[in-house]
Design an enzyme around this catalytic site. Structure first.
Site, short mmCIF file in Angstrom:
data_model
loop_
_atom_site.label_atom_id
_atom_site.label_comp_id
_atom_site.label_asym_id
_atom_site.label_seq_id
_atom_site.Cartn_x
_atom_site.Cartn_y
_atom_site.Cartn_z
N GLN A 63 -6.26 -0.34 1.66
CA GLN A 63 -5.82 0.33 2.78
C GLN A 63 -5.86 1.76 2.53
OE1 GLN A 63 -1.88 0.29 4.34
NE2 GLN A 63 -2.46 0.50 6.49
N ARG A 70 11.10 -5.15 -37.75
CA ARG A 70 10.02 -4.44 -36.81
C ARG A 70 8.99 -5.79 -36.83
NH1 ARG A 70 8.69 0.47 -40.17
NH2 ARG A 70 6.66 0.51 -38.74
N ALA A 118 20.60 -3.80 -53.82
CA ALA A 118 20.93 -2.86 -52.71
C ALA A 118 19.94 -1.75 -53.00
CB ALA A 118 22.27 -2.42 -52.93
N ALA A 156 17.80 -2.44 -62.70
CA ALA A 156 18.36 -1.26 -61.96
C ALA A 156 17.76 0.01 -61.97
CB ALA A 156 19.96 -1.44 -61.58
N GLY A 163 14.30 -2.41 10.95
CA GLY A 163 14.14 -2.59 12.57
C GLY A 163 15.31 -3.73 12.85
N TYR A 205 3.29 2.39 -48.99
CA TYR A 205 2.20 3.40 -48.27
C TYR A 205 2.04 4.78 -49.37
CZ TYR A 205 0.51 6.62 -44.76
OH TYR A 205 -0.13 7.66 -43.96
N ALA A 209 0.88 -1.32 0.05
CA ALA A 209 -0.01 -0.10 0.11
C ALA A 209 0.72 1.37 -0.06
CB ALA A 209 -0.88 0.17 1.13
N ARG A 245 9.90 7.76 -2.68
CA ARG A 245 11.08 8.07 -2.92
C ARG A 245 11.62 7.59 -4.47
NH1 ARG A 245 14.58 5.62 1.51
NH2 ARG A 245 12.42 4.62 2.38
C1 UD1 Z 1 9.19 -2.62 8.12
C2 UD1 Z 1 9.42 -3.12 9.42
C3 UD1 Z 1 11.11 -3.31 9.78
C4 UD1 Z 1 11.63 -3.91 8.70
C5 UD1 Z 1 11.23 -3.42 7.39
C6 UD1 Z 1 12.13 -4.51 6.26
C7 UD1 Z 1 7.37 -2.59 10.66
C8 UD1 Z 1 6.87 -1.42 11.62
N1 UD1 Z 1 8.83 -2.39 10.39
O1 UD1 Z 1 9.88 -1.22 8.20
O2 UD1 Z 1 11.15 -3.80 11.14
O3 UD1 Z 1 13.39 -3.96 8.94
O4 UD1 Z 1 10.11 -3.39 7.24
O5 UD1 Z 1 12.05 -3.86 4.97
O6 UD1 Z 1 6.71 -3.34 10.20
N2 UD1 Z 1 2.99 -0.95 4.16
C9 UD1 Z 1 1.27 -0.96 3.95
N3 UD1 Z 1 0.50 -0.27 4.72
C10 UD1 Z 1 1.18 0.57 5.64
C11 UD1 Z 1 2.43 0.49 5.76
C12 UD1 Z 1 3.29 -0.27 5.13
O7 UD1 Z 1 0.92 -1.88 3.03
O8 UD1 Z 1 0.33 1.24 6.43
C13 UD1 Z 1 3.67 -1.75 3.12
C14 UD1 Z 1 4.62 -1.27 2.34
O9 UD1 Z 1 4.00 -0.85 1.14
C15 UD1 Z 1 5.89 -1.87 2.38
C16 UD1 Z 1 5.64 -2.71 3.64
O10 UD1 Z 1 4.36 -2.58 4.31
O11 UD1 Z 1 5.65 -2.77 1.17
C17 UD1 Z 1 6.74 -2.18 4.70
O12 UD1 Z 1 6.57 -0.89 5.08
P1 UD1 Z 1 7.54 0.15 5.24
O13 UD1 Z 1 6.94 1.44 5.53
O14 UD1 Z 1 8.40 0.10 4.01
O15 UD1 Z 1 8.05 -0.58 6.51
P2 UD1 Z 1 9.69 0.16 7.15
O16 UD1 Z 1 9.69 1.12 7.82
O17 UD1 Z 1 10.54 -0.37 5.84
#
Ligand code: UD1
Ligand code: CA
Length: 500
Positions: free
Chosen positions: A104, A363, A410, A453, A170, A417, A39, A44
């Site tokens: 979400q 093509r 050649a 030719a 994390g 067209y 979601a 970035r």
């Molecule tokens: C999360 C983990 C972190 C881990 C890291 C690995 C948590 C709190 N932290 O951190 O420990 O090291 O991933 O990459 O889980 N997403 C949703 N909905 C949300 C939030 C996130 O769908 O509300 C999805 C994002 O699109 C993404 C994934 O969940 O694909 C991870 O979310 P992201 O915000 O990247 O988590 P991190 O802060 O990187």
């Protein structure tokens, strides 16, 4: 064409390092549910496209993850979508029609996302959770994770790794005896906690009932005011449930994509894996660093790929063909022993032992039979060329059908067209089209016919005839001496006259 030594499926299998016999009876080897979190906005990436729809190796990031999860015989796949949800859902409908999408609306954190995904799920069973932006994860690692989860009987198993640079992730905190204690987000971690290099990959396996119960207890009391999925670990632990961490040695599998630099790095790693799997299966790749091969292509044994080439889409290459240097094939089928170099070819078929290049542009809709030769500065589209025929130099062939053993001189142009509509040209077998002929379509040239030719051919040429469509030449004798008196040309001509 014969079956390729390595089909796309087999490449995927090799990349995932799983053999057909990898699944043994008795072990926990099947997931009941897989949840992909996708979601996030992917700010970035600075893109108008959803992050998970960006591609490496000819496949979207989310499709890579789905292909990795699929071999674990997942009964159900749920994907949490948010940003650009229409596009993501449309893509999922194409690549994984049975996947269920959950919207979400507000990004409440990974815990919030999983809560939404689990709404209405009340079976017990085994749940995998991972992110949609980790395309390098392999099925083999997931399988090991699942096996470990089964063998420890844990309520939750976290996939971890040691990252050379753990910042942003994390951190995995362990007890003195090595058991998993909890996961702390970087933003909530103390300086000492941040020093650990073991990180949470964001990939987990849970016992569904324990996960659902623990999710009911998580809060938002953290630096980001979000519901963290990672809090579930500490909660389960405090309730006396077993939680476990499974460490994988290859940190590249965990790399997530957050920006275009990481997209490129992941693409590089994926390409290296694909090239390596192909080389191990009998394909020569002179320079894997400058060769880009999509995971969806199929390449037979003893093919050689020279530097600077790209093999894209559903391209199939038959055995002992030589591709490159500097050649791009997009959705092409190349026969055994063919040679294609310094050329760009799209949606075309190149027959066995045919030769294409240098500097040829094929093509869409081009079909070259066996042993056809197409040379420099030749463009062909929507045309069929029969066995052994040649278009060696400087020509355009469009909407034409050319028979066998015919030679196109050649600088021949098929004038397909008229400014309003495209028309067909039919050329028979053993035809000799003179250099610099213009064949104005619709027109047909019979078997064994010739064109002179420099002709502009506007009418059919019957079999065996010579078609001439140009003014007869006449010479005006003495013209230079009379009309260019005193010029170098006149001098040269006069000398020649005098010497006679
Ligand atoms: C999360 C983990 C972190 C881990 C890291 C690995 C948590 C709190 N932290 O951190 O420990 O090291 O991933 O990459 O889980 N997403 C949703 N909905 C949300 C939030 C996130 O769908 O509300 C999805 C994002 O699109 C993404 C994934 O969940 O694909 C991870 O979310 P992201 O915000 O990247 O988590 P991190 O802060 O990187
Ligand atoms: Ca992330």
């Amino acid at each position: 064409m014969e079956e390729p030594a390595l089909s796309g499926k087999e490449i995927a299998r090799k990349l995932n390092r799983i053999g057909p016999g990898a699944q043994r009876g008795g072990e926990l080897n099947q997931l009941d549910l897989a949840i992909l979190l996708a979601a996030g906005e992917g700010k970035r990436m600075k893109s108008s496209r959803a992050k998970v729809l960006h591609e490496i190796a000819g496949r979207s990031l989310i499709a890579h993850v789905i292909k990795t999860v699929e071999p674990l015989a997942t009964k159900e796949l749920r994907v949490v979508v948010g940003a650009n949800k229409e596009d993501v859902i449309q893509h999922l409908n194409q690549i994984s029609p049975s996947a269920k999408t959950i919207y979400q609306e507000v990004r409440g954190g990974t815990g919030h996302a999983v809560k939404l995904a689990l709404a209405g799920y009340n079976s017990s069973g085994t749940v995998l959770i991972c992110a949609g932006d980790t395309p390098l994860l392999t099925s083999a690692t997931l399988r090991e994770l699942l096996k470990d989860h089964g063998s420890t009987g844990a309520s939750a198993t976290v996939l971890t790794t040691h990252m050379p640079d753990p910042s942003g992730y994390g951190r995995v905190l362990r007890e003195a005896n090595g058991d998993l204690a909890e996961i702390v987000e970087e933003k909530d971690a103390t300086e000492i906690q941040k020093q650990t290099s073991e990180i949470n990959s964001g990939v987990y396996i849970f016992a569904a009932t324990d996960l659902i119960a623990a999710l009911g207890k998580i809060g938002k009391n953290n630096a980001q005011q979000e519901e963290y999925l990672t809090d579930v670990i500490g909660i389960l632990k405090s309730e006396g449930k077993k939680v476990s961490a499974f460490e994988t040695p290859d940190f590249t599998e965990i790399l997530g994509i957050n920006d275009r630099s990481q997209l490129s790095q992941a693409g590089f790693i994926m390409n290296a894996r694909i090239c390596d799997a192909l080389m191990q299966s009998g394909v020569t790749i002179t320079d894997p660093m400058s060769t880009w091969i999509d995971i969806t292509s199929e390449i037979d044994i003893d093919v050689t790929i020279e530097p600077g080439s790209a093999i894209k889409g559903n391209t199939k290459i038959g055995s002992a063909a030589v591709i490159g240097p500097r050649t791009t094939l997009i959705n092409c089928e190349v026969g055994a022993q063919a040679r294609v170099f310094e050329s760009h070819c799209e949606s075309s078929k190149i027959g066995e032992s045919a030769q294409v290049g240098p500097y040829t542009h094929l093509r869409s809709g081009t079909v070259l039979a066996e042993q056809v030769r197409v040379g420099s500065f030749v463009e062909i589209k929507n045309s069929t060329i029969g066995v052994g025929s040649k278009v060696p130099h400087l020509s355009y062939v469009g909407d034409a059908s050319i028979g066998t053993q015919t030679n196109i001189g050649a600088a021949t142009v098929i004038v397909n067209y008229d400014g309003v509509e495209k028309h067909q040209t039919v050329i028979g077998d053993h035809v000799r089209i003179g250099s610099d002929s213009m064949l104005v379509a619709p027109v047909s040239i019979g078997d064994g016919a010739y064109t002179a030719a420099g002709s502009v051919i506007t009418e059919d040429v019957p079999a065996g005839a010579l078609g001439i469509g140009r003014a007869r030449q006449s010479n005006i004798l003495g013209w230079v001496l009379k009309r260019r008196k005193g010029s170098k040309s006149a001098e040269a001509a006069a000398k020649k006259e005098g010497s006679k």
